[in-house]
Write a protein that holds these residues in place. Structure first.
Motif, short mmCIF file in Angstrom:
data_model
loop_
_atom_site.label_atom_id
_atom_site.label_comp_id
_atom_site.label_asym_id
_atom_site.label_seq_id
_atom_site.Cartn_x
_atom_site.Cartn_y
_atom_site.Cartn_z
N ASP A 1 -30.01 25.01 -44.31
CA ASP A 1 -30.22 24.46 -45.65
C ASP A 1 -31.51 24.76 -46.04
O ASP A 1 -31.78 25.20 -47.55
CB ASP A 1 -30.05 22.98 -45.74
N ILE B 1 -33.11 27.66 -45.45
CA ILE B 1 -33.02 28.92 -45.88
C ILE B 1 -32.50 29.02 -47.31
O ILE B 1 -32.92 29.72 -48.08
CB ILE B 1 -32.52 29.71 -44.92
N LYS B 2 -31.35 28.28 -47.31
CA LYS B 2 -30.67 28.28 -48.52
C LYS B 2 -31.52 27.73 -49.67
O LYS B 2 -31.66 28.36 -50.87
CB LYS B 2 -29.36 27.36 -48.50
N LEU B 3 -32.35 26.72 -49.55
CA LEU B 3 -33.32 26.30 -50.66
C LEU B 3 -34.30 27.12 -51.10
O LEU B 3 -34.51 27.47 -52.27
CB LEU B 3 -33.95 24.73 -49.92
N LEU C 1 -34.15 30.39 -50.65
CA LEU C 1 -33.39 31.50 -51.35
C LEU C 1 -33.00 31.03 -52.82
O LEU C 1 -33.32 31.68 -53.70
CB LEU C 1 -32.16 31.95 -50.50
N PHE D 1 -26.37 22.35 -54.56
CA PHE D 1 -27.06 22.92 -53.59
C PHE D 1 -26.30 22.79 -52.30
O PHE D 1 -25.88 23.74 -51.63
CB PHE D 1 -28.29 22.12 -53.32
N SER E 1 -24.00 28.84 -46.64
CA SER E 1 -25.54 28.91 -45.92
C SER E 1 -25.45 30.01 -44.85
O SER E 1 -24.45 30.26 -44.51
CB SER E 1 -25.55 27.43 -45.07
#
Lengths: 243, 243
Positions: free
Chosen positions: A172, A174-176, A178, B235, B240
């Motif tokens: 999560d 890394i997603k944030l 990105l 989000f 992911s």
């Protein structure tokens, strides 16, 4: 410019940097801005740079003792006893390089300036992150300020402020990051793909997953496109003024 | 700093500005940054300012001809034949004020600098918006660049880039601008509530809804809180990386 984020979670650290360097819009290239030193089982240190490329490359070279022959090198970054001492070493090196290229009387906030995020863990200490200023001084990450940004920081800050959670998983996080990077890339030409990221699991004293994400990356594409749609959806569900 | 947006839709214009003025964090106040001149049935001109308050107040005073007695005033902004001529007048006035306070040799990007968004419609022309630079020159809004921002522009840009739609209703446009302003307020102390907004319906040649939004405004609170939750929801639904 540049965009780098160093972020602390309860269970470790996450680093992400872009790779665009430019001296004007007609002179740009790709350059790595993330550097790692590790002694498995004992320490893991990651450093990211923003600013003048000659300055930041000189700092890295000095830290790696490239002015010595291969046999003579014994980088002190691998011998400092705490992350605080590492930050002091990085700050002193950065200031030394800037002082060498800057004329007397010139401001430090000059064309040769740079700033650095350095984070990691050394046995006996906790994982932490420092933001090092061109003047050589630095600040440490806290619970209230759980991330540092350098470079083109403004476009990608709102989502970090809103969605960061110290208990989020690495995936999560890394997603944030990105999403934050994607917002920046969409608004500013001086930040560009590919992105490098690295995760560090607390008390592992070893490099975690390290990867480069380019524009063909399927997950990044899905996040980039999905985020636009998700924002529009979210937007539709907010209340409106009656005019 | 300041934050102002002027935005063009297919059916009209929307303006929003914050009201915080500051000379350092210990010296701030509330000041209106949105000014309107209108001749019902003939013209509607709205102007928003960012930058040095002495400069922008002087520009407004000159445009209103406050140096003349009340009876003698006949502001030329009410006599210019087109919005282009209005932008020229505003640019010339801004440059004149800055030149007066700036020493020879000082750069225009100086402490006395300011920039202005001016938009509206004059009979015979279409609704349009101009961004006026401290040098007195200006650019006009286009279909490709359907909005102008001045002041602290970066935090609130990503959502504008993503969610703007030229066919959106005024209510949706106000909502979009509030999300953009809210992202900025959450990230930067120099932008603050209350916000002023004004809408202008194409070919109405009259001021549309004009309102001030403060921190007790229920819709703004719902948008501010709802947006945070909506972002977190959105989000969660993005893909992911498996690490």
């Amino acid at each position: 410019m540049t965009y780098c984020i160093g972020l602390r979670l309860n269970h470790g650290l996450v680093f992400m940097s872009d790779t665009r360097t430019s001296a004007g819009v007609d002179n740009f290239a790709t350059s790595k801005k993330m550097f790692t030193w590790s002694v498995p089982g004992e320490r893991m240190i990651t450093l990211m740079t923003a600013g003048n490329l000659a300055t930041t490359q000189a700092v890295i070279s000095l830290l790696e003792e490239r002015s010595k022959t291969l046999e003579e090198r014994d980088p002190s970054i691998l011998r400092e006893g705490t992350m605080f001492q590492v930050a002091r070493l990085v700050g002193a090196t950065l200031r030394e390089v800037i002082d060498e290229t800057t004329n007397e009387g010139q401001l430090k906030q000059d064309q040769f300036s740079a700033s650095i995020i350095v984070g990691g863990q050394i046995k006996g200490g906790k994982p932490t992150v420092f933001l090092v200023y061109p003047q050589g001084n630095f600040i440490e990450i806290t619970q209230d300020t759980p991330f540092f940004q350098i470079g083109e920081t403004k476009y990608g800050k709102p989502i970090l402020v809103r969605a960061y959670d110290p208990d989020m998983s690495f995936a999560d996080a890394i997603k944030l990051l990105l999403v934050s990077f994607d917002s920046t890339v969409k608004s500013n030409l001086s930040v560009g793909l590919p992105f490098d990221f690295q995760v560090y699991e607390a008390d592992s004293f070893a490099m975690g997953t390290t990867r480069r994400i380019d524009e063909n990356d399927k997950i990044y594409q899905a996040i980039s496109e999905g985020w636009g749609d998700a924002l529009k959806d979210a937007f539709q569900h907010l209340p409106s003024y009656k005019l």
